[in-house]
Design an enzyme around this catalytic site. Structure first.
Site, mmCIF file in Angstrom:
data_model
loop_
_atom_site.group_PDB
_atom_site.id
_atom_site.type_symbol
_atom_site.label_atom_id
_atom_site.label_comp_id
_atom_site.label_asym_id
_atom_site.label_seq_id
_atom_site.Cartn_x
_atom_site.Cartn_y
_atom_site.Cartn_z
ATOM 1 N N HIS A 90 0.905 -1.149 0.042
ATOM 2 C CA HIS A 90 -0.110 0.020 0.028
ATOM 3 C C HIS A 90 0.696 0.995 -0.060
ATOM 4 C CE1 HIS A 90 -3.800 -1.953 1.263
ATOM 5 N NE2 HIS A 90 -3.298 -2.803 1.329
ATOM 6 N N ASP A 121 -0.088 4.359 0.471
ATOM 7 C CA ASP A 121 -0.659 5.041 1.439
ATOM 8 C C ASP A 121 -0.327 4.572 2.993
ATOM 9 O OD1 ASP A 121 -2.580 3.537 0.756
ATOM 10 O OD2 ASP A 121 -4.076 4.768 0.644
ATOM 11 N N HIS A 155 -8.880 -7.784 -1.288
ATOM 12 C CA HIS A 155 -8.775 -8.081 -0.073
ATOM 13 C C HIS A 155 -10.015 -8.631 0.255
ATOM 14 C CE1 HIS A 155 -5.981 -4.941 -0.266
ATOM 15 N NE2 HIS A 155 -5.382 -5.135 1.022
ATOM 16 N N GLU A 199 -9.311 -12.115 5.101
ATOM 17 C CA GLU A 199 -8.523 -11.478 6.148
ATOM 18 C C GLU A 199 -9.267 -11.220 7.506
ATOM 19 O OE1 GLU A 199 -5.525 -7.800 6.723
ATOM 20 O OE2 GLU A 199 -6.996 -7.543 5.111
ATOM 21 N N ASP A 237 1.960 -3.061 4.399
ATOM 22 C CA ASP A 237 2.089 -1.562 4.800
ATOM 23 C C ASP A 237 3.210 -1.181 5.548
ATOM 24 O OD1 ASP A 237 -0.809 -0.394 4.122
ATOM 25 O OD2 ASP A 237 -1.317 -2.208 5.597
#
EC number: 3.5.4.4
Length: 333
Positions: free
Chosen positions: A14, A16, A197, A200, A279
């Site tokens: 990611h 961000d 996604h 999860e 991330d």
């Protein structure tokens, strides 16, 4: 544990979620934004996971400080450029960066379409500067609802040639894939790849839905697939890839410990699964850590780690010719 004769990829990363703590500090000062700490050392506990979070939503709050300092399109362009610089520093040959422009725009009401353009500009400049190959995946943040996702989709479609795939991320339990069927129909009509996604926070039924209803070619995380033998068989037979993110799944308490992570079982089952970061800025890890520390701790043998590295390129949203060229480029070094 990394085979230097093969391309090193990160295909679940990611943009961000990889904003440097130092950049958060500098942008906060530049735009006079109040931060929870005024030095790098004291800021890090607020923007990086220090202890495992109780759930995914708690983990996601760590991301917020990174986007709170995106007060201009120039700031968005800067963090996109730095993402490529970080990829180069960690030895990546190819990276797929995914981002949610609505999420990046939210704190300062930036134009969503402008954020997409700024990210494209920053990534392209970074690729030219650092020699890393990159593609962009557009994320619709399901947490903000169908209308907000529609706005993100329109912004991506305005730059459809620079976007490779569409993804759906965020609150998987509260906003199931069934709410976004029309969004993904348009994405497929645009010729994009699809990754979602799933599995999860929700169970294997979320993965089935992503594949059957949204057209997913790859699944982000997908840890709950282990609960459904028929799904495991289907993933292997259809070569639907699983983008595994080892450390992330521990930090979000999706998996209790690395030794219990299903990646090893995915590989043993013949599923095309790869090793990725997720991330890295928030997690405080890099791709080298995932290969050399997390993967062995998850029980992977040296050969399984190599297979996961091979899978990363095979799963990549690249043409056969692009994959061949990347293999040859790395082999020649």
């Amino acid at each position: 544990m990394i085979d230097t004769t093969l391309p090193l990829t990160d295909i679940h990363r990611h943009l961000d979620g990889n904003i440097r703590p130092q950049t958060i500090l500098e942008l906060g000062r530049q735009y006079n934004i109040s931060l929870p700490a005024q030095s790098l050392e004291t800021l890090i506990p607020h923007v990086q996971v220090i202890a495992n979070e109780p759930d995914l939503v708690s983990f996601l709050t760590k991301l917020d400080w990174g986007v709170k300092v995106l007060a201009s399109l120039d700031a968005c362009r800067r963090v996109a450029f730095e993402n490529i610089e970080d990829a180069a520093r960690h030895g990546l040959h190819y990276v797929e960066l995914r981002f949610s422009p609505g999420y990046m725009a939210m704190a300062h009401q930036l134009p969503v379409a402008g954020v997409v353009e700024a990210v494209i500009d920053g990534v392209c400049e970074g690729c030219r500067t650092f020699g890393v190959q990159a593609k962009l995946i557009g994320i619709m943040s399901r947490t903000f609802g169908e209308a907000a996702c529609q706005q993100e989709l329109e912004a991506f479609l305005a730059h459809r040639d620079q976007i490779t795939a569409l993804d759906l991320a965020g609150d998987e339990l509260g906003f199931p894939g069934s709410l976004f069927l029309s969004h993904f129909n348009r994405a497929r009509d645009a010729g994009w790849h699809i990754t979602v996604h799933a599995g999860e926070a929700a169970g294997p039924e979320s993965i089935w839905q992503a594949i059957r209803e949204l057209g997913a070619e790859r699944i982000g995380h997908g840890v709950k697939a282990i609960e459904d033998r028929a799904l495991m068989d289907f993933l292997a037979e259809q070569q639907i890839g699983i983008e595994s993110c080892l450390t992330s799944n521990i930090q979000t308490s999706t998996v209790a410990e690395l030794a219990a992570h299903p990646l090893k079982m995915f590989l043993e089952h013949g599923i095309r699964a790869s090793i990725n970061t997720d991330d890295p800025g928030v997690q405080g890890v890099d791709i080298i850590h995932e290969y050399t520390v997390a993967a062995p701790a998850a029980g992977l043998s040296r050969e399984q780690i190599r297979q996961a590295q091979i899978n990363g390129l095979e799963m990549a949203f690249l043409s056969a010719e692009e994959k061949r060229a990347l293999r040859e480029k790395v082999a020649a070094k």
